[in-house]
Design a protein around this motif. Structure first.
Motif: not given
Length: 402
Positions: A148-161
């Motif tokens: 879902p959208a929440e998981r996609i957001s977490c993956y993107s945030a993970d890439l930034l980290m």
């Protein structure tokens, strides 16, 4: 190794050929009996085959007979065809066709990494670094509702980290936030939700953060969501391009469609020939099927656990809601009880007033009765006095007459 053109007759797929110099089986089997016979010649190989479920066994047999291609939307097969260490250009071309800009994938990064504090970040399907230092995550999902959208957001945030941690580690004190490059999340959904199907003929959705005031500021996170089942319905659009070719490759398992695809995009023939060569390597193919099934089962279990947790959370939410309703009802009942008690107190007070009034009335009645009795006694005394006076007057009158 002989090269074949896509125009070859399609009694069998033109790119499926025997490769005698390849290790493994000398010639590709042409019937199910031949496949099974050769599987049974190796106990380990046959045991691996028996470890598959019915659907995977059927697919494996069809592949070995040259009836089907490999299911490239499963992680092991996708990585086998697109791994940049084996084919440096393929993943770059696929990603470029999706992003709409030319990019070059330098290398694959570990799919599991650690942040500065030592905690584990998310595990990704394919995590790669581009030539300009940007990071890209390519996810292949069987079901859209599992991503879902929440998981996609977490993956993107993970890439930034990851970007931040790596840049900080390399640059040290010279680090600035300008050292952080863009991050891209590409998610390929084999089966998408109704939200995707509500947009017919639109299978690629590009998202990024924009400001509603018109402020021009380019943030670092971009998302590309691809609905392969929507694409499959419009698999061969009029406008031929590289993106269409790559997505068609991912969803093509039928050999007639593969032949048509090679005719339209001859450069894909090399990939189908590579897939065909894998018929000579049953151990490797069975390993990929087993791994795909393991991941599928693992994801299914994880999804079931997530669903159970979600169901439990929903039930707990319902229980909390009911508890809140009960508390609200109890509060209403307490309020009503307080109102009743207040009314009872008022009634008791009125009863006391009435009793007091009754006592006063009784006292007045008694006083009235006493007064009446006194008046009656006084009246009798008066009448007796009047009678005595009358008697005396009569007596006086009689004495005077004599």
């Amino acid at each position: 190794m002989a090269k074949h053109t896509a125009a070859t007759s399609m009694q069998t797929l033109p790119v499926y050929f025997a490769y005698p110099e390849s290790p493994g089986w000398e010639t590709p089997p042409t019937s199910e009996d031949q496949v099974l016979a050769r599987l049974r010649s190796s106990p380990l190989l046959f045991a691996s085959y028996q470890g598959l479920n019915d659907q995977w066994r059927r697919h494996f047999l069809d592949f070995c007979q040259g009836k089907k291609s490999l299911p490239l939307t499963y992680d092991p097969f996708f990585k086998r065809i697109f791994h940049p260490d084996i084919h440096p250009d393929r993943l770059s071309r696929l990603v470029s066709s999706i992003l709409g800009i030319h990019v070059k994938v330098l290398h694959i990064l570990p799919s599991e990494d650690s942040i500065i504090s030592g905690g584990t970040l998310l595990i990704m399907d394919i995590l790669a670094e581009l030539e300009d230092g940007s990071l890209i995550n390519v996810e292949i999902q069987k079901q859209a509702y599992a991503f879902p959208a929440e998981r996609i957001s977490c993956y993107s945030a993970d890439l930034l980290m990851r970007q931040y941690a790596r840049a900080k580690g390399v640059k040290g004190k010279a680090f600035t936030y300008q050292d952080i490059k863009k991050v891209y999340v590409i998610v390929l959904f084999e089966k998408s939700t109704g939200a995707f199907h509500a947009l017919p003929e639109t299978y690629l959705h590009h998202g990024r953060t924009r400001f509603d005031t018109g402020l021009e500021m380019e943030l670092l996170q971009e998302y590309f969501l691809i609905s392969l089942d929507v694409f499959r319905e419009f698999q061969y659009p009029k406008d031929k391009n590289e993106q269409t070719a790559w997505l068609s490759l991912l969803v093509t398992e039928d050999l007639e469609e593969a032949e048509r695809l090679v005719q339209e995009y001859p450069w894909l023939q090399e990939i189908f020939e590579e897939i065909a060569m894998l018929r000579q390597k049953p151990e490797e193919v069975l390993g990929m099927f087993s791994e795909a099934l393991r991941i599928l089962d693992q994801n299914t279990i994880k999804y079931m656990i997530d669903e159970l947790e979600k169901d439990l959370e929903e039930k707990e939410a319902v229980l909390r809601e009911k508890a809140a309703e009960i508390k609200e009802k109890e509060a209403v009942l307490k309020e009503k009880d307080a109102a009743i008690k207040e009314k009872e107190a008022v009634i008791e007070e009125k009863d006391a007033v009435l009793k007091e009034k009754d006592a006063v009335l009784k006292e007045k009645d008694a006083a009235l009765k006493e007064r009446d009795a006194k008046l009656e006694a006084a009246t009798r005394e008066r009448e007796a006095a009047f009678a005595e006076i009358a008697r005396l007057k009569a007596q006086v009158a009689g004495s005077s007459a004599t």
